[in-house]
Scaffold this active site. Structure first.
Site, PDB file in Angstrom:
ATOM      1  N   GLY A 105       0.818  -1.205   0.000  1.00 14.92           N
ATOM      2  CA  GLY A 105       0.000   0.000   0.000  1.00 14.92           C
ATOM      3  C   GLY A 105       0.857   1.262   0.000  1.00 14.92           C
ATOM      4  O   GLY A 105       2.083   1.188  -0.177  1.00 14.92           O
ATOM      5  N   ASP A 106       0.244   2.430   0.215  1.00 20.34           N
ATOM      6  CA  ASP A 106       0.995   3.688   0.050  1.00 20.34           C
ATOM      7  C   ASP A 106       2.163   3.822   1.027  1.00 20.34           C
ATOM      8  O   ASP A 106       3.228   4.303   0.652  1.00 20.34           O
ATOM      9  CB  ASP A 106       0.072   4.911   0.079  1.00 20.34           C
ATOM     10  CG  ASP A 106      -0.702   5.047   1.374  1.00 20.34           C
ATOM     11  OD1 ASP A 106      -0.645   4.112   2.197  1.00 20.34           O
ATOM     12  OD2 ASP A 106      -1.353   6.088   1.559  1.00 20.34           O
ATOM     13  N   SER A 151      -3.599  -3.779  -2.255  1.00 15.06           N
ATOM     14  CA  SER A 151      -4.387  -3.347  -1.090  1.00 15.06           C
ATOM     15  C   SER A 151      -5.849  -3.668  -1.380  1.00 15.06           C
ATOM     16  O   SER A 151      -6.324  -3.382  -2.481  1.00 15.06           O
ATOM     17  CB  SER A 151      -4.234  -1.835  -0.898  1.00 15.06           C
ATOM     18  OG  SER A 151      -5.298  -1.320  -0.132  1.00 15.06           O
ATOM     19  N   ASP A 153      -8.263  -2.168  -0.191  1.00 11.87           N
ATOM     20  CA  ASP A 153      -9.092  -0.971  -0.004  1.00 11.87           C
ATOM     21  C   ASP A 153      -9.328  -0.144  -1.274  1.00 11.87           C
ATOM     22  O   ASP A 153     -10.154   0.753  -1.265  1.00 11.87           O
ATOM     23  CB  ASP A 153      -8.452  -0.057   1.052  1.00 11.87           C
ATOM     24  CG  ASP A 153      -8.445  -0.696   2.434  1.00 11.87           C
ATOM     25  OD1 ASP A 153      -9.229  -1.636   2.651  1.00 11.87           O
ATOM     26  OD2 ASP A 153      -7.665  -0.263   3.287  1.00 11.87           O
ATOM     27  N   ARG A 280     -29.313  -7.027  13.731  1.00 16.24           N
ATOM     28  CA  ARG A 280     -28.057  -7.692  14.090  1.00 16.24           C
ATOM     29  C   ARG A 280     -26.900  -6.948  13.423  1.00 16.24           C
ATOM     30  O   ARG A 280     -27.084  -6.325  12.374  1.00 16.24           O
ATOM     31  CB  ARG A 280     -28.035  -9.147  13.589  1.00 16.24           C
ATOM     32  CG  ARG A 280     -29.109 -10.042  14.187  1.00 16.24           C
ATOM     33  CD  ARG A 280     -28.809 -10.361  15.647  1.00 16.24           C
ATOM     34  NE  ARG A 280     -29.765 -11.292  16.207  1.00 16.24           N
ATOM     35  CZ  ARG A 280     -30.940 -10.976  16.743  1.00 16.24           C
ATOM     36  NH1 ARG A 280     -31.325  -9.712  16.758  1.00 16.24           N
ATOM     37  NH2 ARG A 280     -31.719 -11.900  17.254  1.00 16.24           N
TER      38      ARG A 280
HETATM   39  O1  F6P Z   1      -5.367  -3.592   4.085  1.00 15.04           O
HETATM   40  C1  F6P Z   1      -5.934  -2.417   4.635  1.00 15.04           C
HETATM   41  C2  F6P Z   1      -6.878  -2.819   5.680  1.00 15.04           C
HETATM   42  O2  F6P Z   1      -7.643  -3.789   5.088  1.00 15.04           O
HETATM   43  C3  F6P Z   1      -7.773  -1.753   6.286  1.00 15.04           C
HETATM   44  O3  F6P Z   1      -8.954  -1.493   5.612  1.00 15.04           O
HETATM   45  C4  F6P Z   1      -7.978  -2.313   7.673  1.00 15.04           C
HETATM   46  O4  F6P Z   1      -8.308  -1.321   8.584  1.00 15.04           O
HETATM   47  C5  F6P Z   1      -6.659  -2.901   7.972  1.00 15.04           C
HETATM   48  O5  F6P Z   1      -6.175  -3.376   6.758  1.00 15.04           O
HETATM   49  C6  F6P Z   1      -6.639  -3.956   9.027  1.00 15.04           C
HETATM   50  O6  F6P Z   1      -5.407  -4.569   9.006  1.00 15.04           O
HETATM   51  P1  F6P Z   1      -4.738  -5.419  10.160  1.00 15.04           P
HETATM   52  O7  F6P Z   1      -5.780  -5.715  11.190  1.00 15.04           O
HETATM   53  O8  F6P Z   1      -4.267  -6.652   9.473  1.00 15.04           O
HETATM   54  O9  F6P Z   1      -3.613  -4.610  10.666  1.00 15.04           O
END
Ligand code: F6P
Length: 368
Positions: A105-106, A151, A153, A280
């Site tokens: 990712g970035d 990623s 996201d 829920r």
């Molecule tokens: O990969 C990014 C992401 O999916 C985010 O959307 C999420 O908050 C995070 O990773 C959670 O990552 P971890 O719990 O593995 O650190």
């Protein structure tokens, strides 16, 4: 013969194994020696044959069908310090590597470009402290870096899709379809929390794909005084049309305009208190990152892995690093630094409540 290393870094994403497979096989095809850096930057800092390993053609057989990343990933604090990067430089030179492809990712990609920019000064420090010879310092005077964005996201500007995003989206849709069946049986409401700390792409696309009743994302902050009324009004309207299910999708980073988080619990309480719906909460969590990649991610990762090898072989010594993107269905090379800068300005505009700016930054003309 050049040696090209590949690593995966940050949160894993479906399709990362296809990137590694494509890099390894393209490197061999181009008469280079591929290496894997195990456990992301942690492997660079630790060095040695356990962490910097040559790979053969057959080592990556069948990897397209495997989720996660077989070469491991980590969030490494030591690489954020110069001391850690100095070790990384030493270990790469020791292994005879002068090109590195990073899939992450970035944050991971910014770290990679910093490493590239700092490389000459790291090499002179290693020479001064006699860790490397004059000849090694000359042979490894620059490092070529190329980024590939992995990623779930879909949170990087300048590429239409990050590797893993469509697989995670598909997993979410499957899960929501399952939930629909039980929701319909009981005439229930479900609040489904999906990943996306700063980016609502998964929530938005999942909402469209599953025809959710209401969606919350960080980029479209809701009015703290009115969102409950708006949501209840919409859902009541849907219920009046004899709809037996209610699905609300919330990104984990959803906000209101005062920058307070809009949580699954808030939404749950509103549905129960105001609409008296039997409700829920389902938090999908890491299931979204699990399983194997959908065909699109396998293809995207393969094409980008091939192009990443081409890009490092074309790189002029010391020039800024590219990232491989997909734009209007074409695989392209763009500036890594510019793409990260633009992505960060969107995230900081959200943090600064400048939602008008968020929208204009996402305008394709601005991005180009
Ligand atoms: O990969 C990014 C992401 O999916 C985010 O959307 C999420 O908050 C995070 O990773 C959670 O990552 P971890 O719990 O593995 O650190």
């Amino acid at each position: 013969k050049r040696s090209i290393a590949v690593m995966t870094s940050g949160g894993d994403a479906q399709g990362m194994n296809s990137v590694v497979r494509a890099v390894v096989r393209t490197a061999i095809f181009k008469n280079c020696q591929p290496f894997a850096i195990m456990e992301g930057y942690e492997g660079l800092v630790r060095g040695g044959p356990d962490y910097i390993t040559p790979l053969k053609w057959e080592d990556v057989s069948g990897w397209n069908a495997i989720g996660g990343t077989n070469i491991g990933t980590a969030r490494c604090m030591k690489f954020k310090e110069r001391e850690g990067r100095l070790l990384g430089c030493f270990h790469l030179i020791q292994a005879g590597i002068d090109a590195l492809i990073v899939c992450g990712g970035d944050g991971s990609l910014t770290g990679a470009d910093l490493f590239r920019a700092e490389w000459p000064s790291l090499v002179s420090e290693l020479l001064k402290t006699k860790k490397i010879t004059q000849e090694e310092a000359q042979t490894y005077e620059s490092l070529n870096i190329c980024g590939v964005v992995g990623s779930i996201d879909n949170d990087m500007c300048s590429t239409d899709a990050t590797i893993g995003a469509y697989s995670a989206l598909s997993r979410i849709c499957e899960a929501v379809d399952y939930v629909e069946a039980t929701a319909a049986s009981h005439s229930r409401a479900f609040v489904i929390e999906v990943m996306g700390r700063h980016c609502g792409w998964l929530a938005l696309m999942a909402g469209i794909s599953t025809s959710a009743d209401f969606i919350f994302i960080p980029e479209e902050a809701v009015n703290p005084g009115t969102w409950r009324d708006e949501m209840c009004e919409t859902i009541s309207r849907h219920r009046k049309r004899n709809k037996r299910t209610t699905i609300v999708i919330v990104a984990e980073g959803a906000l209101d305009r005062d920058l307070n988080p809009v949580t699954a619990n808030d939404i749950y309480k509103t549905l129960v208190d105001r609409l008296k719906l039997d409700t829920r909460i389902t938090t999908l969590g890491h299931v979204q990152r699990g399983g194997s990649a959908v065909a699109y991610d396998r293809v995207l990762a393969t094409l980008q892995g091939v192009e990443a090898v081409n890009a490092v072989l074309d790189s002029v010594a010391g020039s800024a690093s590219p990232i491989i993107t997909v734009s209007e269905n074409k695989i392209m090379r763009k500036s890594l630094v510019d793409s990260v800068k633009l992505t960060k300005s969107v995230a900081s505009a959200i943090a600064a409540k400048d939602f008008g700016k968020v929208l204009s930054l996402r305008d394709p003309e601005f991005i180009e």
